[in-house]
Write an enzyme that holds these catalytic residues in place. Structure first.
Site, PDB file in Angstrom:
ATOM      1  N   HIS B  57       1.178  -1.128  -0.237  1.00  0.00           N
ATOM      2  CA  HIS B  57      -0.370   0.394  -0.340  1.00  0.00           C
ATOM      3  C   HIS B  57       0.877   1.184  -0.240  1.00  0.00           C
ATOM      4  O   HIS B  57       0.101   2.698   0.291  1.00  0.00           O
ATOM      5  CB  HIS B  57      -1.137   0.096   1.075  1.00  0.00           C
ATOM      6  CG  HIS B  57      -1.600  -1.424   1.636  1.00  0.00           C
ATOM      7  ND1 HIS B  57      -2.602  -1.720   0.902  1.00  0.00           N
ATOM      8  CD2 HIS B  57      -1.331  -2.556   2.915  1.00  0.00           C
ATOM      9  CE1 HIS B  57      -3.085  -2.379   0.473  1.00  0.00           C
ATOM     10  NE2 HIS B  57      -2.703  -3.174   1.949  1.00  0.00           N
ATOM     11  N   HIS B 219      -6.533  -4.759  -1.221  1.00  0.00           N
ATOM     12  CA  HIS B 219      -5.890  -5.522  -1.473  1.00  0.00           C
ATOM     13  C   HIS B 219      -6.244  -6.886  -2.615  1.00  0.00           C
ATOM     14  O   HIS B 219      -5.593  -7.629  -2.636  1.00  0.00           O
ATOM     15  CB  HIS B 219      -6.026  -6.670  -0.308  1.00  0.00           C
ATOM     16  CG  HIS B 219      -5.990  -6.070   1.222  1.00  0.00           C
ATOM     17  ND1 HIS B 219      -6.917  -5.228   1.886  1.00  0.00           N
ATOM     18  CD2 HIS B 219      -5.298  -6.138   1.947  1.00  0.00           C
ATOM     19  CE1 HIS B 219      -6.742  -4.709   3.023  1.00  0.00           C
ATOM     20  NE2 HIS B 219      -5.439  -4.845   3.337  1.00  0.00           N
TER      21      HIS B 219
END
Ligand SMILES: Nc1ncnc2c1ncn2[C@@H]1O[C@H](COP(=O)(O)OP(=O)(O)O)[C@@H](O)[C@H]1O
Ligand SMILES: Nc1ncnc2c1ncn2[C@@H]1O[C@H](COP(=O)(O)OP(=O)(O)O)[C@@H](O)[C@H]1O
Ligand SMILES: [Mg+2]
Ligand SMILES: [Mg+2]
Ligand SMILES: [Mg+2]
Ligand SMILES: [Mg+2]
Lengths: 212, 331, 331, 212
Positions: B57, B219
């Site tokens: 991320h 994700h």
């Protein structure tokens, strides 16, 4: 009840067999997790159980309880994600049922304690499309086979493993209520739960090792 | 699929070393962990603010370590929550005695591991609090889900909590403003392509050239809905309407907006979304106090974006605009 | 290929509007142009620093407008030099009477259009200077090429010129430090994938899954060489060696490095390159004074990166670390 | 020498025809530019010539010289890139050769002035794999056909257009020395130059219009 040293050897062999199997199934499990999760269940478990098998491989000192606990602790610190605390934490906390060694009775106790802990930590009921769906029929079948039907432990565990498979299949047509798959809503229907699947694979390996 | 990596198992380790090499004066890596902390952690007299989660991320999480934001960030494997023992190491390293606030995104893995870590730290007499960010409106919070996910709105929570702690506020107060921010932020995202994890080396899901996924997380999970490709304006309208519906704000409310890129989206496209976003919120009678645009919370190389809207009052505005000096955000 | 756009012909226009909506207090768009300038341009008593070129390199160019960097930036169509008339409008809007320095990347289109604009501005009695950045070592500077391209090293030139102008220096001095920076910077890039222009909607070149392009520019051009895929370390070694060969620095020389992402590269991968880059330069006996990592000069959604090394002395260090406050860079 | 109003009409018709043709060839030209450049030559020219055609479409006032100049100025402000100043700037500056209207002689003068300006601005010699390679044989052939062979202008321009095609083909096997293609070094060999190609296309359209 077998000799203690033999029990430790069996635990080490089981850990090794599970680690090998999960390495073999790594891509398949990750494939399942791609469809309704985040594509890491295979590598999470392969990494964790390899470390766990290594952690106990040369440990000639520990009692069976300590070995199982070590496996749990290693999983906690190596797996991460949702399955880390679920597998690792539950194994760690259920390990105390082996205080007096591994017997048919203590194995039932372990199975029940393990299931309780998974449900407690993950807060998932039956039918939420998680590992609980494979685990519950397996534990129930195991307990009944030993305590009611008084079957030999190996037969009982074989029946339990077959029940786990039924649970795995049951996860396919239902909608997820827990875990990442729940984010998909209805789109989770039609896919097999990775954690239920890995639970079943692990049981298959334990059965193999116990059979030897 | 090609990646600029050496070994899929070393991605997190080598990334952290490379980050350290870029910010040697600001960051410190805890030995034998994937935990990064401020070089001067623990900052005495200050509540520690920590976060963490799976890697992939970037710049979240370690990119927001620094004055006015995070004291520590734990990096799990790609898209996998860090383990409880490392989270505990982080909490210990960031506690100056004033306690530690953990900013957790609402994923079962993250929550369970942070909880375990919190219990471990409590045994060392560290006061630990958890706030759980769940800004993703794509997932309904119902009995039938594990609740809404934490996504890009988490950055605002880091900022607010970090600013409050930098003021010297106590743990209670820091927790309060973090929760206030959480209560007032909502996000929804879209994917044009799947991301490719280093481990799998292939797209997590297939997405044909004429379809997109709405309501994705961060994700590489598929979203809540697959629809035909739309124009940038139509996508913006859809995401923004969902977000505003959830927030249900009064006319004239001041807001902070964020158009967040998922990693593979050209910045030009994010600005194209922002242009429309500002039109839409203004049509709703809302007042944009500030608008952020950029890659804050990514999903590796995914093409796509999320839109976040937060209602802000004087207190939040002050905290959001307070000084911050981190690798990824300078205010 | 999908893009978050409405209309391939409106990309630049809508991007600029979206940018303006994000930074309304810092930026101003000149009417009927694709030119962005500081909201307060011209800044009285200060030499104007302007840049520009094709779009698709965001945050370059307009992202670097602000205190201590650029006064104006002209955006051409994607990968197409802006036209001379708009460059002239920009120069006029940024001249406070102290003259204007144009930072031009060495592409024939850019150079020709800036030259024409300079002639037009000169007719209005504006003192205009041009510096031409040509840091790309992939292309040999010989009779048989149109010279080396200007790529990511341009950011350092913006920074140095901007800082000198902010000090109140005269045009001569500003031009001198810009050229000093240009003389001391070298870059080389790699592409893992081609970019996709909004107009064409397909990859500019085909690159199989096991091959990469070395020596690419920033416009989706193929590179100078196509080779088999390599590890991140091997790629870093190759690029860095070429760059260092060109610079031919003495041991102990202080350097500033930049690992620049091409737009579609996850930040984690850029840090993996930086980790190796720092090992390599240190093996060469060089001293890293500072290391930058991020998306500074992109090629839309291209996956890939470039490595820049610049030799710095006290003067350049001071200018590079002077305050700057722009959307894309805060120092 | 045709009537002035007819000349203006011819110029407007030519601009329109060129704009249409370049719109049709937009993808093809961009394709060529993808191989050795940056995939924008087609859209650069289509955008620019459409604007140029529009700019002169309703202009009933201007002289031929002014119309041609207007086309050049519009190209300068709409094309950008390398081809903008090359096409636009050269047309603009060569337009003054039409001060006395469009004749065979002034067309030769225009062609020479245009070529000079392109070479001057772009600094590319023959064989550098640019538009100069199509332009030079075309201009040389045109001049010789008119001035030495005294052929009718239309025939001369047809020969010039054929010569341009030869030039386009010539760009394929040679290595670029100017423009973006030069960055590719030896890899530019085997590809056709976009700017030479568009030059030839434009000449084809001028020939069509002149023929009507
Ligand atoms: N709340 C829960 N209770 C029980 N099992 C769960 C829960 N959440 C997830 N799981 C199990 O964990 C599996 C996913 O594990 P894994 O992919 O390793 O972690 P993560 O979801 O964090 O990526 C699921 O397939 C499911 O069986
Ligand atoms: N220096 C030059 N001299 C003559 N022609 C040139 C020169 N540089 C480029 N060209 C021509 O311009 C064409 C490319 O134009 P275009 O793609 O529109 O601009 P850019 O190269 O800036 O993207 C080339 O194919 C070539 O024919
Ligand atoms: Mg998973
Ligand atoms: Mg995970
Ligand atoms: Mg171009
Ligand atoms: Mg081009």
């Amino acid at each position: 009840m077998v000799d203690e040293p033999t029990q430790q050897e069996a635990i080490r062999a089981a850990a090794e067999a599970v680690a090998d199997r999960l390495e073999d199934e790594k891509e398949y499990l990750t494939e399942l997790d791609s469809a309704i999760g985040d594509a890491d269940h295979g590598s999470n478990l392969a990494r964790g159980f390899r470390a766990a098998a290594d952690a106990v491989a040369d440990d000639e000192e520990s009692t069976p309880e300590e070995l199982v606990k070590k496996i749990g602790v290693t999983l906690i610190s190596k797996v991460g994600g949702a399955s880390g605390p679920l597998y690792g934490g539950s194994i760690m906390s259920a390990s105390q049922t082996f205080e007096e060694g591994v017997t048919a009775e203590s194995s039932v106790a372990f199975a029940e304690a393990y299931l309780d802990k998974v449900k407690d930590r993950g807060d998932a009921q039956l039918g939420a499309k998680t590992m609980v769906d494979a685990l519950t029929p397996a534990v129930h079948t195991f307990k009944k086979s030993i305590e009611v039907d008084e079957l030999p432990p190996l037969t009982a565990f074989a029946k339990a493993t077959a029940a786990a498979e039924r649970g795995v299949e049951y996860t396919v047509p239902i909608r997820a209520q827990k875990g990442r798959a729940s984010y998909l809503g209805w789109r989770s229907v039609g896919h097999q739960d990775p954690g239920a699947t890995s639970t079943w694979f692990i049981m298959q390996e334990l059965l193999e090792v116990a059979d030897d | 699929m090609k990646k600029l990596i050496n070994d899929s198992e070393a991605v997190v380790d080598e990334m952290l070393d490379g980050m350290l090499a870029a910010y040697p004066e600001q960051l410190r890596r805890l030995d034998d962990t994937e935990v990064m902390v401020r070089a001067d952690a623990p900052v005495s007299g200050k509540v520690g603010i920590v976060s963490g989660g799976g890697s992939g991320h970037e710049p979240t999480h370690a990119g927001f370590i620094g004055d006015g934001m995070l004291d520590g960030a734990a990096a799990g494997e790609v898209f996998t929550s860090p383990t409880a023992d490392q989270l505990n190491d982080m909490i210990e390293a960031c506690d100056s005695g004033e306690g530690v606030l953990c900013v957790v995104k609402n994923y079962e893995g993250d929550v369970m591991n942070f909880e375990t870590a919190g219990e471990m730290a409590a045994m060392e007499d560290i006061e630990v609090r958890q706030v759980v960010v769940n800004d993703d409106v794509a997932v309904e919070d119902s009995l039938y889900t594990s609740g809404r996910r934490g996504v890009a709105g988490t950055i605002f929570v880091h900022k607010v909590a970090g600013a409050k702690a930098a003021e010297g506020a106590e743990l209670d107060e820091v927790e309060r403003v973090a929760n206030k921010m959480i209560d007032n932020v909502a996000t929804m995202g879209v994917a044009l392509t799947s991301c490719v994890t280093p481990d799998k080396g292939e797209p997590t899901f297939d997405l044909p050239d004429d379809e997109i996924e709405l309501g994705i997380g961060i994700h590489g999970e598929p979203g809540t809905e697959r629809v035909d490709m739309m124009s940038a304006d139509e996508i913006t309208d859809h995401l923004t309407e969902k977000v505003l519906e959830d927030l249900d704000l009064d006319e004239g409310q001041e807001i902070l907006t964020l158009v967040n890129g998922m990693g593979g989206t050209p910045q030009s496209e994010l600005f194209i979304l922002n242009r429309r976003l500002q039109e839409v919120v203004s049509d709703h009678g809302l007042e944009t106090w500030d608008a952020w645009v950029g890659d804050y919370m990514t999903s590796l190389d995914m093409m796509g974006a999320s839109i976040t809207v937060a209602a802000v009052d004087e207190e939040l505005k002050e905290l959001l605009s307070a000084d911050a000096d981190t690798p990824a955000l300078t205010v």
